[in-house]
Motif scaffolding. Structure first.
Motif, PDB file in Angstrom:
ATOM      1  N   ILE A 111      14.204  13.778   9.214  1.00 28.97           N
ATOM      2  CA  ILE A 111      13.682  12.423   9.018  1.00 28.97           C
ATOM      3  C   ILE A 111      13.559  11.818   7.973  1.00 28.97           C
ATOM      4  CG2 ILE A 111      11.489  11.366  10.269  1.00 28.97           C
ATOM      5  CD1 ILE A 111      11.067  13.664  11.815  1.00 28.97           C
ATOM      6  N   ARG A 112      13.998  10.709   7.825  1.00 27.12           N
ATOM      7  CA  ARG A 112      14.071   9.854   6.444  1.00 27.12           C
ATOM      8  C   ARG A 112      13.279   8.716   6.712  1.00 27.12           C
ATOM      9  NH1 ARG A 112      16.482  13.937   4.936  1.00 27.12           N
ATOM     10  NH2 ARG A 112      18.832  14.074   4.672  1.00 27.12           N
ATOM     11  N   GLY A 113      12.762   8.231   5.531  1.00 30.28           N
ATOM     12  CA  GLY A 113      11.976   6.985   5.610  1.00 30.28           C
ATOM     13  C   GLY A 113      10.585   7.188   5.967  1.00 30.28           C
ATOM     14  N   ILE A 114       9.811   8.472   5.731  1.00 34.67           N
ATOM     15  CA  ILE A 114       8.563   8.855   6.115  1.00 34.67           C
ATOM     16  C   ILE A 114       7.722   8.174   4.931  1.00 34.67           C
ATOM     17  CG2 ILE A 114       6.728  10.333   6.480  1.00 34.67           C
ATOM     18  CD1 ILE A 114       8.944  12.093   7.300  1.00 34.67           C
ATOM     19  N   LYS A 115       6.649   7.335   5.097  1.00 30.73           N
ATOM     20  CA  LYS A 115       5.788   6.615   4.209  1.00 30.73           C
ATOM     21  C   LYS A 115       4.476   7.359   3.974  1.00 30.73           C
ATOM     22  CE  LYS A 115       6.874   2.109   5.642  1.00 30.73           C
ATOM     23  NZ  LYS A 115       6.502   0.961   5.551  1.00 30.73           N
ATOM     24  N   VAL A 116       4.183   7.228   2.773  1.00 28.50           N
ATOM     25  CA  VAL A 116       2.696   7.880   2.494  1.00 28.50           C
ATOM     26  C   VAL A 116       2.085   6.419   1.922  1.00 28.50           C
ATOM     27  CG1 VAL A 116       1.062   9.194   0.871  1.00 28.50           C
ATOM     28  CG2 VAL A 116       3.245   9.996   1.690  1.00 28.50           C
ATOM     29  N   VAL A 117       0.884   6.030   2.773  1.00 28.91           N
ATOM     30  CA  VAL A 117       0.589   4.561   2.610  1.00 28.91           C
ATOM     31  C   VAL A 117      -0.935   4.893   2.027  1.00 28.91           C
ATOM     32  CG1 VAL A 117      -0.021   2.618   3.667  1.00 28.91           C
ATOM     33  CG2 VAL A 117       2.210   3.810   4.186  1.00 28.91           C
ATOM     34  N   GLU A 118      -1.548   3.945   1.103  1.00 26.78           N
ATOM     35  CA  GLU A 118      -2.740   4.065   0.749  1.00 26.78           C
ATOM     36  C   GLU A 118      -3.645   3.126   1.831  1.00 26.78           C
ATOM     37  OE1 GLU A 118      -5.673   3.835  -3.119  1.00 26.78           O
ATOM     38  OE2 GLU A 118      -3.589   3.647  -3.431  1.00 26.78           O
ATOM     39  N   GLY A 119      -4.840   3.528   2.238  1.00 26.52           N
ATOM     40  CA  GLY A 119      -5.449   2.562   3.049  1.00 26.52           C
ATOM     41  C   GLY A 119      -6.109   3.500   4.117  1.00 26.52           C
ATOM     42  N   GLY A 120      -6.928   2.871   4.899  1.00 25.72           N
ATOM     43  CA  GLY A 120      -7.429   3.362   6.152  1.00 25.72           C
ATOM     44  C   GLY A 120      -8.942   3.876   5.862  1.00 25.72           C
ATOM     45  N   ARG A 121      -9.331   5.147   6.751  1.00 26.38           N
ATOM     46  CA  ARG A 121     -10.838   5.289   6.527  1.00 26.38           C
ATOM     47  C   ARG A 121     -10.561   6.658   5.647  1.00 26.38           C
ATOM     48  NH1 ARG A 121     -12.075   5.564  12.682  1.00 26.38           N
ATOM     49  NH2 ARG A 121      -9.776   5.201  12.792  1.00 26.38           N
ATOM     50  N   SER A 122      -9.475   7.318   5.648  1.00 26.96           N
ATOM     51  CA  SER A 122      -9.522   8.562   4.698  1.00 26.96           C
ATOM     52  C   SER A 122      -8.726   8.420   3.385  1.00 26.96           C
ATOM     53  CB  SER A 122      -9.247   9.647   5.552  1.00 26.96           C
ATOM     54  OG  SER A 122      -7.712   9.411   6.163  1.00 26.96           O
ATOM     55  N   GLY A 123      -8.211   7.327   3.233  1.00 33.32           N
ATOM     56  CA  GLY A 123      -7.257   7.183   1.981  1.00 33.32           C
ATOM     57  C   GLY A 123      -6.021   7.112   2.018  1.00 33.32           C
ATOM     58  N   LEU A 124      -5.386   8.175   2.059  1.00 36.73           N
ATOM     59  CA  LEU A 124      -3.952   8.395   2.347  1.00 36.73           C
ATOM     60  C   LEU A 124      -3.447   8.547   3.754  1.00 36.73           C
ATOM     61  CD1 LEU A 124      -2.704  10.283  -0.940  1.00 36.73           C
ATOM     62  CD2 LEU A 124      -2.478   7.870  -0.263  1.00 36.73           C
ATOM     63  N   PHE A 125      -2.497   8.002   4.233  1.00 36.79           N
ATOM     64  CA  PHE A 125      -2.207   8.441   5.818  1.00 36.79           C
ATOM     65  C   PHE A 125      -0.577   8.474   5.564  1.00 36.79           C
ATOM     66  CE2 PHE A 125      -2.699   3.794   5.992  1.00 36.79           C
ATOM     67  CZ  PHE A 125      -1.565   3.409   6.894  1.00 36.79           C
ATOM     68  N   VAL A 126       0.101   9.038   6.544  1.00 37.48           N
ATOM     69  CA  VAL A 126       1.446   9.213   6.867  1.00 37.48           C
ATOM     70  C   VAL A 126       1.949   8.214   7.859  1.00 37.48           C
ATOM     71  CG1 VAL A 126       3.477  10.715   7.334  1.00 37.48           C
ATOM     72  CG2 VAL A 126       1.471  11.566   5.938  1.00 37.48           C
ATOM     73  N   SER A 127       3.004   7.346   7.533  1.00 36.36           N
ATOM     74  CA  SER A 127       3.458   6.405   8.413  1.00 36.36           C
ATOM     75  C   SER A 127       4.936   6.805   9.012  1.00 36.36           C
ATOM     76  CB  SER A 127       3.604   5.069   8.002  1.00 36.36           C
ATOM     77  OG  SER A 127       4.274   4.061   8.717  1.00 36.36           O
TER      78      SER A 127
ATOM     79  N   GLY B 128       0.834  -1.320   0.056  1.00 36.17           N
ATOM     80  CA  GLY B 128      -0.001   0.008   0.015  1.00 36.17           C
ATOM     81  C   GLY B 128       0.880   1.348   0.030  1.00 36.17           C
ATOM     82  N   THR B 129       2.031   1.066   0.045  1.00 33.54           N
ATOM     83  CA  THR B 129       3.099   2.539  -0.075  1.00 33.54           C
ATOM     84  C   THR B 129       3.022   3.084  -1.449  1.00 33.54           C
ATOM     85  OG1 THR B 129       4.583   1.098   1.458  1.00 33.54           O
ATOM     86  CG2 THR B 129       5.379   3.057   0.433  1.00 33.54           C
ATOM     87  N   ARG B 130       2.589   4.428  -1.041  1.00 32.08           N
ATOM     88  CA  ARG B 130       2.563   5.306  -2.414  1.00 32.08           C
ATOM     89  C   ARG B 130       3.780   5.975  -2.704  1.00 32.08           C
ATOM     90  NH1 ARG B 130      -2.451   5.118  -5.120  1.00 32.08           N
ATOM     91  NH2 ARG B 130      -1.085   6.121  -6.623  1.00 32.08           N
ATOM     92  N   ALA B 131       4.625   6.418  -1.662  1.00 33.74           N
ATOM     93  CA  ALA B 131       5.453   7.143  -1.720  1.00 33.74           C
ATOM     94  C   ALA B 131       6.446   7.185  -0.569  1.00 33.74           C
ATOM     95  CB  ALA B 131       5.471   8.790  -1.868  1.00 33.74           C
ATOM     96  N   TYR B 132       7.708   7.631  -0.559  1.00 38.28           N
ATOM     97  CA  TYR B 132       8.717   7.483   0.737  1.00 38.28           C
ATOM     98  C   TYR B 132       9.255   9.274   0.607  1.00 38.28           C
ATOM     99  CZ  TYR B 132       9.307   2.860   1.529  1.00 38.28           C
ATOM    100  OH  TYR B 132       9.057   1.499   1.905  1.00 38.28           O
ATOM    101  N   ALA B 133       9.139   9.862   1.780  1.00 40.32           N
ATOM    102  CA  ALA B 133       9.369  11.161   1.839  1.00 40.32           C
ATOM    103  C   ALA B 133      10.754  11.481   2.986  1.00 40.32           C
ATOM    104  CB  ALA B 133       8.247  11.911   2.275  1.00 40.32           C
ATOM    105  N   SER B 134      11.248  12.650   3.014  1.00 40.04           N
ATOM    106  CA  SER B 134      12.122  13.032   3.874  1.00 40.04           C
ATOM    107  C   SER B 134      11.544  14.152   4.379  1.00 40.04           C
ATOM    108  CB  SER B 134      13.450  12.882   3.512  1.00 40.04           C
ATOM    109  OG  SER B 134      13.574  13.790   2.568  1.00 40.04           O
ATOM    110  N   ALA B 135      11.908  14.823   5.748  1.00 37.38           N
ATOM    111  CA  ALA B 135      11.434  15.913   6.401  1.00 37.38           C
ATOM    112  C   ALA B 135      12.730  16.586   7.110  1.00 37.38           C
ATOM    113  CB  ALA B 135      10.092  15.731   7.281  1.00 37.38           C
ATOM    114  N   THR B 136      12.987  17.846   6.709  1.00 35.73           N
ATOM    115  CA  THR B 136      14.167  18.382   7.307  1.00 35.73           C
ATOM    116  C   THR B 136      13.299  19.765   8.052  1.00 35.73           C
ATOM    117  OG1 THR B 136      15.506  17.972   5.603  1.00 35.73           O
ATOM    118  CG2 THR B 136      16.242  19.706   7.174  1.00 35.73           C
ATOM    119  N   MET B 137      13.525  19.578   9.569  1.00 34.41           N
ATOM    120  CA  MET B 137      13.095  20.844  10.250  1.00 34.41           C
ATOM    121  C   MET B 137      13.891  21.748  10.579  1.00 34.41           C
ATOM    122  SD  MET B 137      10.753  18.249  12.884  1.00 34.41           S
ATOM    123  CE  MET B 137      11.839  16.866  12.714  1.00 34.41           C
TER     124      MET B 137
END
Length: 111
Positions: free
Chosen positions: A34-50, A19-28
């Motif tokens: 933070i590396r390895g953040i996943k955008v996953v398809e599924g759940g009640r609202s469609g896409l969610f962040v893992s 269900g993984t749609r994309a990988y992301a990284s965030a710099t604060m």
């Protein structure tokens, strides 16, 4: 709130990578990444962040980056916005494709 720079590092079409749609990284604020953040398809609202996680010796997953609910919501929304923007860029043809094609030279004409 910290300044977030979100980058979509890789994207996958539906049906691949589970269900993984994309990988992301965030710099604060340019100092914590933070590396390895996943955008996953599924759940009640469609896409969610893992958030990135790992398995412990007991087999349980442990979240590596515990954050407050307020920051998590800001981060998740920024990641989903960046993903939607990346999808839009992939689906929009480049500006060069939108211009009319040049006429092909007639036989005997020089290019």
């Amino acid at each position: 709130m910290p300044t977030l720079d979100i980058r979509i590092t890789s994207m996958y079409p539906s049906g691949t990578q589970g269900g993984t749609r994309a990988y992301a990284s965030a710099t604060m604020d340019g100092c914590l990444a933070i590396r390895g953040i996943k955008v996953v398809e599924g759940g009640r609202s469609g896409l969610f962040v893992s958030m990135p996680s790992r398995k412990t010796q007991d087999g349980y997953k442990e979240v590596c980056f515990p954050v407050t609910a307020e920051f998590r919501e800001q981060l998740y929304q920024a990641v989903l916005d960046a993903y939607q923007q990346a999808i839009t860029q992939v689906q929009t043809p480049p500006a060069q494709m939108e211009t009319a094609p040049q006429e092909a030279p007639q036989p005997g004409q020089q290019m």
